[in-house]
Design a protein around this motif. Structure first.
Motif, PDB file in Angstrom:
ATOM      1  N   THR A 201       0.849  -1.202   0.000  1.00  0.00           N
ATOM      2  CA  THR A 201       0.000   0.000   0.000  1.00  0.00           C
ATOM      3  C   THR A 201       0.880   1.245   0.000  1.00  0.00           C
ATOM      4  OG1 THR A 201      -1.779  -1.138   1.160  1.00  0.00           O
ATOM      5  CG2 THR A 201      -1.764   1.278   1.237  1.00  0.00           C
ATOM      6  N   TYR A 202       0.647   2.080  -1.022  1.00  0.00           N
ATOM      7  CA  TYR A 202       1.342   3.371  -1.124  1.00  0.00           C
ATOM      8  C   TYR A 202       0.397   4.457  -0.609  1.00  0.00           C
ATOM      9  CZ  TYR A 202       4.629   0.923  -4.134  1.00  0.00           C
ATOM     10  OH  TYR A 202       5.572   0.059  -4.623  1.00  0.00           O
ATOM     11  N   GLU A 203       0.923   5.335   0.213  1.00  0.00           N
ATOM     12  CA  GLU A 203       0.081   6.353   0.856  1.00  0.00           C
ATOM     13  C   GLU A 203       0.807   7.694   0.851  1.00  0.00           C
ATOM     14  OE1 GLU A 203      -1.094   7.204   5.376  1.00  0.00           O
ATOM     15  OE2 GLU A 203      -2.063   5.370   4.575  1.00  0.00           O
ATOM     16  N   VAL A 204       0.006   8.794   0.685  1.00  0.00           N
ATOM     17  CA  VAL A 204       0.551  10.149   0.752  1.00  0.00           C
ATOM     18  C   VAL A 204      -0.549  11.079   1.247  1.00  0.00           C
ATOM     19  CG1 VAL A 204      -0.067  10.856  -1.601  1.00  0.00           C
ATOM     20  CG2 VAL A 204       1.982  11.820  -0.509  1.00  0.00           C
ATOM     21  N   LYS A 205      -0.137  12.201   1.850  1.00  0.00           N
ATOM     22  CA  LYS A 205      -1.069  13.201   2.361  1.00  0.00           C
ATOM     23  C   LYS A 205      -1.070  14.414   1.408  1.00  0.00           C
ATOM     24  CE  LYS A 205      -1.555  10.749   6.174  1.00  0.00           C
ATOM     25  NZ  LYS A 205      -2.777   9.998   6.477  1.00  0.00           N
ATOM     26  N   TYR A 206      -2.293  14.965   1.183  1.00  0.00           N
ATOM     27  CA  TYR A 206      -2.452  16.123   0.276  1.00  0.00           C
ATOM     28  C   TYR A 206      -3.154  17.248   1.026  1.00  0.00           C
ATOM     29  CZ  TYR A 206      -4.080  18.893  -3.750  1.00  0.00           C
ATOM     30  OH  TYR A 206      -4.326  19.897  -4.645  1.00  0.00           O
TER      31      TYR A 206
ATOM     32  N   LYS B 199       5.829   2.806 -13.909  1.00  0.00           N
ATOM     33  CA  LYS B 199       4.430   2.691 -14.267  1.00  0.00           C
ATOM     34  C   LYS B 199       3.627   3.622 -13.371  1.00  0.00           C
ATOM     35  CE  LYS B 199       4.588  -2.072 -15.989  1.00  0.00           C
ATOM     36  NZ  LYS B 199       4.007  -3.430 -15.873  1.00  0.00           N
ATOM     37  N   THR B 200       2.561   4.210 -13.954  1.00  0.00           N
ATOM     38  CA  THR B 200       1.752   5.178 -13.214  1.00  0.00           C
ATOM     39  C   THR B 200       0.416   4.560 -12.852  1.00  0.00           C
ATOM     40  OG1 THR B 200       0.830   6.108 -15.243  1.00  0.00           O
ATOM     41  CG2 THR B 200       2.839   7.119 -14.400  1.00  0.00           C
ATOM     42  N   TYR B 201      -0.071   4.940 -11.663  1.00  0.00           N
ATOM     43  CA  TYR B 201      -1.343   4.430 -11.171  1.00  0.00           C
ATOM     44  C   TYR B 201      -2.097   5.572 -10.491  1.00  0.00           C
ATOM     45  CZ  TYR B 201       1.214   0.064 -11.784  1.00  0.00           C
ATOM     46  OH  TYR B 201       1.976  -0.958 -12.308  1.00  0.00           O
ATOM     47  N   ASP B 202      -3.413   5.609 -10.696  1.00  0.00           N
ATOM     48  CA  ASP B 202      -4.246   6.612 -10.048  1.00  0.00           C
ATOM     49  C   ASP B 202      -4.517   6.206  -8.611  1.00  0.00           C
ATOM     50  OD1 ASP B 202      -4.403   8.122 -12.360  1.00  0.00           O
ATOM     51  OD2 ASP B 202      -6.231   7.115 -13.055  1.00  0.00           O
ATOM     52  N   MET B 203      -4.284   7.161  -7.730  1.00  0.00           N
ATOM     53  CA  MET B 203      -4.504   6.889  -6.321  1.00  0.00           C
ATOM     54  C   MET B 203      -5.948   7.218  -5.942  1.00  0.00           C
ATOM     55  SD  MET B 203      -0.951   8.192  -4.600  1.00  0.00           S
ATOM     56  CE  MET B 203      -1.230   7.171  -3.161  1.00  0.00           C
ATOM     57  N   LYS B 204      -6.386   6.645  -4.839  1.00  0.00           N
ATOM     58  CA  LYS B 204      -7.759   6.789  -4.401  1.00  0.00           C
ATOM     59  C   LYS B 204      -7.824   7.646  -3.150  1.00  0.00           C
ATOM     60  CE  LYS B 204     -11.809   4.067  -2.998  1.00  0.00           C
ATOM     61  NZ  LYS B 204     -12.327   2.708  -2.727  1.00  0.00           N
TER      62      LYS B 204
ATOM     63  N   TYR C 275      -4.514   9.836   0.411  1.00  0.00           N
ATOM     64  CA  TYR C 275      -4.662   9.091  -0.845  1.00  0.00           C
ATOM     65  C   TYR C 275      -3.842   7.810  -0.744  1.00  0.00           C
ATOM     66  CZ  TYR C 275      -7.090  12.786  -3.382  1.00  0.00           C
ATOM     67  OH  TYR C 275      -8.021  13.687  -3.808  1.00  0.00           O
ATOM     68  N   ARG C 276      -4.407   6.695  -1.309  1.00  0.00           N
ATOM     69  CA  ARG C 276      -3.710   5.405  -1.251  1.00  0.00           C
ATOM     70  C   ARG C 276      -3.855   4.674  -2.577  1.00  0.00           C
ATOM     71  NH1 ARG C 276      -6.112   3.402   4.514  1.00  0.00           N
ATOM     72  NH2 ARG C 276      -4.837   4.720   5.879  1.00  0.00           N
TER      73      ARG C 276
END
Length: 642
Positions: free
Chosen positions: A430-435, A458-463, A475-476
Motif C-alpha cells: 500500500t502506497y500512501e501520501v497526504k495532500y 508505471k503510473t497508477y491513479d490513487m484513491k 490518498y492510497r
C-alpha cells in the motif's frame, strides 16, 4: 430682415457750447474773430470762436468750428455684405443776444449751426464713407437784441454701403457751429446759446447687393490642427461662395511648401465651393509651423492662417501581457507583450506587477518584436499586470490593458510511504501520501509512480481515502509486486490550476522501497573466516578477504560488511568480498564478516580472525638502553607511534 440698433441714448438740457451758459447781465464784450483784445473775458463769444481761427491776420483762414459731439460709437461688421444705416434724431434749443449794440466791425456775419452725422470706416484709413449735415441756423449782420430757436427732427438713411467682415465702423453725431474768420461782432450785455435737449438712434440693416458679394465660412479662414505626426497627410475644408449678383471669381496662393489648397482657383454664381487645405508633414522636423494663404477675388481679398505642432509619436499602447494565470507563491512567472513605434524607433518596456513594484525600463528592443519579463509574488492574492512603452525620445505610451493573475499557496504532498517495507513477492503493498490545499480544493490528478532500476516506471491513479482537503486528505494505492530488490516510487498530483506538485519535492529524488523477495529465498552461506595478516603494526592499512555462496545465485550479487572490532561497529554493505582496515593502538582484535543477498537476507557472522597489533621485536632491544630509548621516543613522536 437684418436690423440692429446702436444704443446711443438721450441726454437732456446739454449746453451747446460750454461755457456759453446764461451769461450774467454785466456788460461784456462779445468779441470778434479779427481782434485778440485782452479785455475779452473767458466765456465770451471771442473766447469761443476767435481763438479757433486757423490762421493769423492776414489772411484770416477759412472756417472756424466748434462741435457738441453727441456720441462716438463703433460697430464691428461680422460678415461681408451691403448695409444701410439710418440716423433718427431730434434736437431743440434757443440762442439769445441782448444789450446795447456797439458797432465795432464792418461785417457782422455770424456763420451757421448744423446737425451732422458721419460714418467712418477703419479699413479705408478712417475716411468718411458717409456725411450728413442739416443746417438749423444761418445768420449774418445780426442786430442786437437777437433771438432764435430751433426744433429739428429727421430720419436719414444712407445708400447701400459694402463692408467686409471685420471692418470697424465709427458713428459720430452732434451739433457743429461754424463761424466766418472775417466775422465781426458787437459788444453785448449778455446772451446764451443753449441746446435744451436731444435724442437720436442709429439703425443698421442689410442692403440689396448690386455686385458680387465675397462670402467665406469660417471668416477669417484660420485653422489650428494642434499636434500632428510625421509622414501624415491631413486636411481641413472651408467654403467660398458668391452672396451677391453676377459672378465671383478668385485665386488662392500659399506661402509654404507643405500646404496645398484645392481648388486653387474657382468661381461662383451663388453655389458653395468647398475648398480643401491639405497638410503633408513628410520630411518636416519636429516643431511649430505657421502657414499663410491668400484668396484674391474680383471683390476683395482674404488671408488665412494654418497652424500646427509637429510632435513625436510615442509607441502604440502595448498589447495586454500574456502568461500563466495561476501561479504559486514565490514561483517565477514569465509574461510576454509587444508593441510598435509609429516612426520605427527602438522601444523600452516597463512592467507594473500590481504589487507596488515595477520593473526597470527593459530594452531597447526593435519595434514590433515580442518581449518577455519575469516576476514572482511573495504573497497569495489577485494581481493585475500591465505594461507601457517609451521610445528614444522618452515619449511614453499609455498603460496596456491589465492582465489578471492569481497567486496562491501551492498545495503540498507529504508523508509518502509504502507498507510493508519488505515482503515476499505478490504481497499487497500500500502506497500512501497526504495532500493539502489551503483553498480546500481536490486535486485534478493523483498519481503514484512505481519504478524499478531496469524496467522504468508505471503510473497508477490513487484513491481518496478521507480527510479535509484544506488540512490533510489521504490518498492510497494498493498493488502486488513481483520480486525485485530495487523498487522506488514518488507521487505527482495536479491541482485545479494545472500546477504539478511532487513528493519527494526535489527532483530526481524518490522514495526507496519496498524490498520484494522471491518465495523460498535463502540467505547466503556464512562467509569463510577472513584471511590476511594476523600480526600488524599500528597506523598501517591491511587487506582481508572472505567468500560466501548464494544458494539462489548468482554469487556476484552478494554484499559484505566487516566488523573490525575497533569499537566502531559493523561497517557499510559493500559488494566486493574483501575489505581494508588499520588500527592505531596496540592490542588484540577479532575480525569477522557477514554476507547479504539482493533481497536483504543476511548470513550468520563468520568465524573471527585474531589480529595482533604490536611494535616490531627490535623495539625490546632499544628499550634496554636509556639513550636508545630516548632517541626512539623522539622518532615515535614524529611518527605518532604509541
Amino acid at each position: 430682415m437684418y436690423n440692429r440698433k446702436i444704443p446711443i441714448g438721450c441726454v437732456l438740457y446739454d449746453t451747446l457750447c460750454p461755457p456759453w451758459d446764461l451769461w450774467d447781465h454785466t456788460h461784456r464784450k462779445a468779441g470778434a474773430g479779427l481782434y485778440s483784445d485782452a479785455g475779452y473775458e473767458q466765456g465770451s463769444l471771442y473766447d469761443v470762436f476767435a481763438k479757433a481761427v486757423t490762421a493769423a491776420y492776414p489772411p484770416f483762414g477759412s472756417i472756424t468750428t466748434w462741435q457738441d459731439v453727441w456720441n462716438n460709437e463703433s460697430w464691428v461688421c461680422d460678415e461681408s455684405n451691403y448695409y444701410i444705416f439710418t440716423f433718427n434724431y431730434n434736437s431743440w434749443g434757443s440762442a439769445s443776444f441782448f444789450g446795447s449794440p456797439v458797432n465795432i466791425g464792418a461785417s457782422a456775419a455770424f456763420g451757421f449751426v448744423y446737425i451732422f452725422f458721419t460714418i467712418a470706416d477703419n479699413q479705408s484709413g478712417g475716411t468718411h464713407i458717409y456725411q450728413y449735415n442739416r443746417e438749423i441756423f444761418h445768420g449774418s449782420d445780426i442786430v442786437i437784441p437777437y433771438t432764435w430757436t430751433w426744433d429739428e427732427s429727421s430720419v436719414v438713411s444712407t445708400p447701400p454701403i459694402y463692408l467686409q467682415a471685420g471692418d470697424t465702423v465709427t458713428f459720430i453725431a452732434g451739433i457743429e457751429v461754424v463761424c466766418s474768420s472775417t466775422a465781426v461782432f458787437i459788444d453785448v450785455a449778455s446772451g446764451w446759446i443753449k441746446a435744451n435737449g436731444k435724442s437720436y438712434s442709429i439703425g443698421i440693416d442689410q442692403g440689396t447687393p448690386s455686385s458680387p458679394l465675397f462670402r467665406i465660412d469660417p471668416d477669417p479662414p484660420n485653422h489650428v490642427f494642434q499636434k500632428i505626426l510625421r509622414d501624415m497627410e491631413i486636411n481641413w475644408t472651408f467654403n467660398i461662395w458668391n452672396g451677391g449678383i453676377d459672378t465671383l471669381t478668385w485665386t488662392i496662393d500659399e506661402n509654404v511648401p507643405w500646404m496645398e489648397i484645392t481648388p486653387s482657383s474657382s468661381s461662383s454664381d451663388g453655389e458653395v465651393i468647398p475648398t480643401k487645405v491639405i497638410i503633408n508633414t513628410s520630411g518636416l522636423d519636429l516643431g511649430n509651423y505657421t502657414g499663410e494663404f491668400t484668396i484674391n477675388s474680383n471683390m476683395e481679398s482674404r488671408t488665412g492662417l494654418i497652424k500646427f505642432e509637429l510632435v513625436n509619436a510615442p509607441p502604440y499602447t502595448p498589447n495586454k501581457p500574456s502568461g500563466p494565470v495561476y501561479l504559486p507563491e514565490n514561483y517565477i512567472g514569465k509574461y510576454t507583450t509587444n508593441t510598435s513605434d509609429y516612426e520605427g524607433n527602438q522601444i523600452w518596456y516597463k512592467f507594473d506587477w500590481g504589487d507596488d513594484t515595477c520593473s526597470d525600463w527593459l530594452g531597447p528592443y526593435d519595434s514590433g518584436i515580442n518581449v518577455e519579463a519575469e516576476h514572482k509574488w511573495a504573497t497569495a492574492g489577485t494581481y493585475y499586470v500591465k505594461v507601457k512603452a517609451k521610445d528614444i525620445h522618452n515619449d511614453e505610451s499609455n498603460w496596456s490593458e491589465p492582465f489578471e493573475i492569481v497567486v496562491y499557496v501551492l498545495p503540498s504532498l507529504y508523508g509518502g510511504k509504502v507498507s510493508p517495507e519488505r515482503a515476499v513477492e505478490f504481497t499487497n503493498f500500500t502506497y500512501e501520501v497526504k495532500y493539502r490545499d489551503l483553498k480546500g480544493a481536490p486535486p485534478k490528478k493523483s498519481t503514484v509512480y512505481i519504478c524499478t532500476s531496469h524496467g522504468g516506471c508505471k503510473t497508477y491513479d490513487m484513491k481518496y481515502i478521507g480527510g479535509d482537503y484544506s488540512t490533510e486528505a489521504t490518498y492510497r494505492y494498493t498493488t502486488s509486486l513481483k520480486a525485485n530488490p530495487y523498487y522506488f516510487f514518488y507521487f505527482e498530483f495536479e491541482d485545479i490550476h494545472d500546477r504539478l506538485i511532487r513528493a519527494p519535492s526535489e527532483y530526481p529524488y524518490e522514495y526507496i522501497g519496498p524490498m520484494v523477495y522471491p518465495e523460498n529465498n535463502q540467505p547466503p552461506t556464512k562467509p569463510s573466516r577472513p584471511t590476511g595478516p594476523q600480526r600488524v603494526i599500528p597506523h598501517t592499512t591491511f587487506k582481508y578477504e572472505t567468500s560466501s555462496i548464494d544458494p539462489d545465485g548468482p554469487d556476484d550479487k552478494i554484499y559484505y560488511r566487516w566488523d573490525w572490532d575497533d569499537g566502531y561497529g559493523p561497517g557499510p554493505w559493500n559488494h566486493p568480498p574483501w575489505g581494508y582496515s588499520r588500527w592505531d593502538k596496540k592490542g588484540t582484535y577479532y575480525v569477522k564478516v557477514q554476507a547479504r543477498d539482493l533481497y536483504g537476507f543476511e548470513s550468520d557472522w563468520s568465524e573471527p580472525l585474531k589480529v595482533t597489533v604490536a611494535l616490531p621485536r627490535f623495539m625490546s632491544f632499544i628499550k634496554q638502553y636509556p639513550i636508545t630509548e630516548k632517541i626512539f621516543k623522539k622518532i615515535r613522536s614524529c611518527f605518532f607511534l604509541t
